[in-house]
Write a protein that holds these residues in place. Structure first.
Motif, PDB file in Angstrom:
ATOM      1  N   ILE A   1      16.242 -13.616  18.748  1.00 56.50           N
ATOM      2  CA  ILE A   1      16.828 -14.537  17.741  1.00 56.50           C
ATOM      3  C   ILE A   1      17.554 -13.557  16.718  1.00 56.50           C
ATOM      4  CG2 ILE A   1      16.157 -15.696  15.714  1.00 56.50           C
ATOM      5  CD1 ILE A   1      13.673 -16.900  17.411  1.00 56.50           C
ATOM      6  N   HIS A   2      17.117 -12.546  16.425  1.00 57.18           N
ATOM      7  CA  HIS A   2      17.793 -11.566  15.578  1.00 57.18           C
ATOM      8  C   HIS A   2      19.089 -11.084  16.164  1.00 57.18           C
ATOM      9  CE1 HIS A   2      18.589  -7.709  13.627  1.00 57.18           C
ATOM     10  NE2 HIS A   2      18.328  -8.216  12.628  1.00 57.18           N
ATOM     11  N   LYS A   3      18.894 -10.673  17.449  1.00 54.42           N
ATOM     12  CA  LYS A   3      20.527 -10.286  18.136  1.00 54.42           C
ATOM     13  C   LYS A   3      21.430 -11.356  17.952  1.00 54.42           C
ATOM     14  CE  LYS A   3      20.555  -9.694  22.640  1.00 54.42           C
ATOM     15  NZ  LYS A   3      20.195  -8.965  23.752  1.00 54.42           N
ATOM     16  N   ASN A   4      20.914 -12.536  18.522  1.00 57.46           N
ATOM     17  CA  ASN A   4      21.756 -13.810  18.332  1.00 57.46           C
ATOM     18  C   ASN A   4      22.314 -13.851  16.942  1.00 57.46           C
ATOM     19  OD1 ASN A   4      21.527 -14.266  20.869  1.00 57.46           O
ATOM     20  ND2 ASN A   4      19.866 -15.936  20.922  1.00 57.46           N
ATOM     21  N   LEU A   5      21.536 -13.708  15.947  1.00 55.63           N
ATOM     22  CA  LEU A   5      22.023 -13.916  14.481  1.00 55.63           C
ATOM     23  C   LEU A   5      23.146 -12.772  14.113  1.00 55.63           C
ATOM     24  CD1 LEU A   5      18.671 -14.824  12.753  1.00 55.63           C
ATOM     25  CD2 LEU A   5      20.759 -16.260  13.185  1.00 55.63           C
TER      26      LEU A   5
ATOM     27  N   LEU B   1      26.479 -13.534  12.837  1.00 59.50           N
ATOM     28  CA  LEU B   1      26.701 -13.407  11.450  1.00 59.50           C
ATOM     29  C   LEU B   1      27.141 -12.139  11.013  1.00 59.50           C
ATOM     30  CD1 LEU B   1      23.579 -15.712  10.458  1.00 59.50           C
ATOM     31  CD2 LEU B   1      26.012 -16.336  10.244  1.00 59.50           C
ATOM     32  N   GLY B   2      27.005 -11.173  11.768  1.00 54.90           N
ATOM     33  CA  GLY B   2      27.334  -9.766  11.650  1.00 54.90           C
ATOM     34  C   GLY B   2      26.395  -9.098  10.161  1.00 54.90           C
ATOM     35  N   GLU B   3      26.963  -8.534   9.397  1.00 58.50           N
ATOM     36  CA  GLU B   3      26.109  -7.905   8.395  1.00 58.50           C
ATOM     37  C   GLU B   3      25.499  -9.117   7.496  1.00 58.50           C
ATOM     38  OE1 GLU B   3      29.532  -7.158   5.040  1.00 58.50           O
ATOM     39  OE2 GLU B   3      29.450  -5.802   6.544  1.00 58.50           O
ATOM     40  N   ASN B   4      25.940 -10.364   7.685  1.00 60.60           N
ATOM     41  CA  ASN B   4      25.169 -11.379   6.749  1.00 60.60           C
ATOM     42  C   ASN B   4      23.866 -11.959   7.380  1.00 60.60           C
ATOM     43  OD1 ASN B   4      27.404 -11.357   4.877  1.00 60.60           O
ATOM     44  ND2 ASN B   4      28.382 -12.969   6.202  1.00 60.60           N
ATOM     45  N   ALA B   5      23.568 -11.423   8.477  1.00 62.33           N
ATOM     46  CA  ALA B   5      22.389 -11.927   9.350  1.00 62.33           C
ATOM     47  C   ALA B   5      20.999 -11.227   8.585  1.00 62.33           C
ATOM     48  CB  ALA B   5      22.478 -11.423  10.830  1.00 62.33           C
ATOM     49  N   LEU B   6      19.954 -11.999   8.749  1.00 62.58           N
ATOM     50  CA  LEU B   6      18.881 -11.690   8.213  1.00 62.58           C
ATOM     51  C   LEU B   6      18.351 -10.352   8.939  1.00 62.58           C
ATOM     52  CD1 LEU B   6      17.063 -15.100   8.204  1.00 62.58           C
ATOM     53  CD2 LEU B   6      17.885 -13.985   6.287  1.00 62.58           C
ATOM     54  N   SER B   7      17.435  -9.645   8.232  1.00 64.66           N
ATOM     55  CA  SER B   7      16.607  -8.498   8.890  1.00 64.66           C
ATOM     56  C   SER B   7      15.867  -8.961   9.885  1.00 64.66           C
ATOM     57  CB  SER B   7      16.111  -7.631   7.523  1.00 64.66           C
ATOM     58  OG  SER B   7      14.920  -8.392   6.942  1.00 64.66           O
TER      59      SER B   7
END
Length: 162
Positions: A36-40, A44-50
């Motif tokens: 999920i994180h990889k897809n975000l 979203l690039g740098e705007n993705a959640l940690s």
């Protein structure tokens, strides 16, 4: 999703709640937190959640959380600028608009800082020789211009006698 979605400005306008719903949907599809994180990050690039935040939300959804809204955090209530204190300051100022913050503070049993905040932030007052409203109405501005013009005319006609 058949392929990876490339990052573009159109895909970066997600609210926090939108991202949480995406996480919930992905959990229902059986994806793990790292996927999920990889897809975000892809979208979203740098705007993705940690990754830690994604894991937290994956755990919350897995534990049965349905509401994706942010839960408010407890905080100290703001009482210094409440209606009761605003009234105290107004009453104190109605007696004498030349009072200092220190004098109002003593009279109202409020801190000087709280008195200052009420005067400047809540009542929009500025200190000159007395506390006056910071913003003038159109009528007040016109009145001041008229008075100034009258004084100027008097000075021009009377000169030294003015």
């Amino acid at each position: 999703m058949a392929g990876i979605i490339e990052s573009s400005p159109a895909h970066q306008n997600f609210s926090r709640n939108d991202i949480r719903v995406i996480i919930k949907f992905s959990v229902i599809l059986g994806k793990d937190a790292s996927c999920i994180h990889k897809n975000l990050v892809t979208v979203l690039g740098e705007n993705a959640l940690s990754i830690q935040t994604v894991r937290k939300w994956v755990k919350a959804v897995s534990d049965g959380r349905d509401d994706m809204e942010h839960e408010p955090r407890p905080s100290r209530p703001v009482t210094a600028c409440g209606d009761a204190n605003i009234s105290k300051v107004l009453v104190s100022l109605s007696d004498d608009r030349r009072k200092t913050c220190e004098e109002i503070s003593t009279e109202t049993s409020m801190s000087r800082t709280s008195v200052f905040r009420v005067l400047t932030n809540k009542l929009n007052k500025k200190k000159f020789s007395k506390w006056v409203p910071h913003l003038l109405t159109v009528e007040q501005k016109e009145s001041r211009v008229n008075f100034s013009r009258n004084f100027l005319r008097r000075f021009q006609t009377e000169q030294n006698d003015f």
